[in-house]
Design a protein around this motif. Structure first.
Motif, mmCIF file in Angstrom:
data_model
loop_
_atom_site.group_PDB
_atom_site.id
_atom_site.type_symbol
_atom_site.label_atom_id
_atom_site.label_comp_id
_atom_site.label_asym_id
_atom_site.label_seq_id
_atom_site.Cartn_x
_atom_site.Cartn_y
_atom_site.Cartn_z
ATOM 1 N N ASN A 175 0.825 -1.217 0.000
ATOM 2 C CA ASN A 175 0.000 0.000 0.000
ATOM 3 C C ASN A 175 0.853 1.259 0.000
ATOM 4 O O ASN A 175 1.837 1.360 0.728
ATOM 5 C CB ASN A 175 -0.920 0.017 1.223
ATOM 6 C CG ASN A 175 -1.927 -1.096 1.169
ATOM 7 O OD1 ASN A 175 -2.763 -1.130 0.296
ATOM 8 N ND2 ASN A 175 -1.823 -2.025 2.106
ATOM 9 N N LYS B 70 -0.652 4.222 0.694
ATOM 10 C CA LYS B 70 -1.327 5.174 1.582
ATOM 11 C C LYS B 70 -1.596 4.636 2.985
ATOM 12 O O LYS B 70 -2.143 5.345 3.810
ATOM 13 C CB LYS B 70 -2.652 5.611 0.948
ATOM 14 C CG LYS B 70 -2.431 6.314 -0.375
ATOM 15 C CD LYS B 70 -3.730 6.650 -1.042
ATOM 16 C CE LYS B 70 -3.435 7.293 -2.390
ATOM 17 N NZ LYS B 70 -4.599 7.477 -3.196
ATOM 18 N N SER C 62 -0.112 2.321 6.465
ATOM 19 C CA SER C 62 0.915 1.592 7.197
ATOM 20 C C SER C 62 0.185 0.617 8.128
ATOM 21 O O SER C 62 -1.000 0.786 8.408
ATOM 22 C CB SER C 62 1.809 2.546 7.976
ATOM 23 O OG SER C 62 1.044 3.287 8.890
ATOM 24 N N ARG D 243 4.557 2.512 4.892
ATOM 25 C CA ARG D 243 3.925 2.390 3.578
ATOM 26 C C ARG D 243 4.936 1.914 2.539
ATOM 27 O O ARG D 243 6.092 2.346 2.540
ATOM 28 C CB ARG D 243 3.348 3.727 3.158
ATOM 29 C CG ARG D 243 2.252 4.205 4.067
ATOM 30 C CD ARG D 243 1.816 5.564 3.717
ATOM 31 N NE ARG D 243 2.880 6.492 4.126
ATOM 32 C CZ ARG D 243 2.739 7.778 4.251
ATOM 33 N NH1 ARG D 243 1.601 8.329 3.991
ATOM 34 N NH2 ARG D 243 3.732 8.524 4.635
#
Length: 190
Positions: free
Chosen positions: A112, A114, A116, A145
């Motif tokens: 991802n 965007k 964490s 991220r």
């Protein structure tokens, strides 16, 4: 005076109508010929139903909008766990007991851009087929991220009781040079 005279005329006609037996007497509640009374007219709470319908429609539209935004704009993906082959040392399997040391290296990938992740209550288990051999708790960790994190874990077991057929299967695999173990990792992810 005019209003008094019109009131008196009205009361005279009312009295005449009451005396006239050819006309039925009308009163509330209305009685039909059988003498049964009809129920009073009921007021339906249409405004309440309309309000509930509008509120539910608004809630549904907002929920769908949030789901669409979350799924298509943020595009979340699940983290990926992979493992290097386990290294095994001090392996002993005899008389329904097993002793060994394992070393494992896990690679946790966060695809991802965007999001964490925070991993808590991480537990790793080692099985031989369906037989649990050992369990290890791993400390919590945070992953940023678009990141790959490596976690090293060491397991140890001394005189773990297992069924005789499991010991025989492990010794048979060891004589061929390779024993297959299953590793399971579970965690609370936030």
């Amino acid at each position: 005076m005019d209003s008094d005279s019109s009131d008196s005329e009205q009361s005279k006609t009312d009295k005449q109508n009451m005396r006239d037996s050819s006309r039925p007497l009308i009163s509330y509640p209305v009685q039909n010929i059988n003498g049964c009374t009809s129920p009073p007219p009921q007021i339906q709470p249409r405004t309440c139903y309309r309000f509930l319908f509008v509120a539910f429609s608004f809630w549904l539209i907002m929920s769908v909008t949030v789901v669409i935004l979350f799924a298509y704009v943020l595009r979340p993906k699940l983290p990926d766990f992979s493992s290097q082959p386990l290294s095994l040392s001090n392996f002993v399997a005899s008389n329904q007991s097993v002793g060994a040391r394992w070393s494992a290296q896990f690679h946790v990938s966060n695809p991802n851009k965007k999001f964490s992740f925070c991993y808590e209550d991480v537990v790793s288990l080692i099985f031989h087929k369906d037989s649990l051999l050992t369990e290890r708790r791993i400390g919590p960790f945070t992953q940023g991220r678009h990141n790959v994190t490596t976690v090293e874990v060491r397991y140890s077991v001394v005189d773990c009781f297992v069924e005789g057929k499991v010991v025989d299967e492990m010794n048979g695999e060891m004589s061929r040079g390779q024993i297959k173990f299953n590793v399971q990792v579970s965690a609370d992810v936030a």
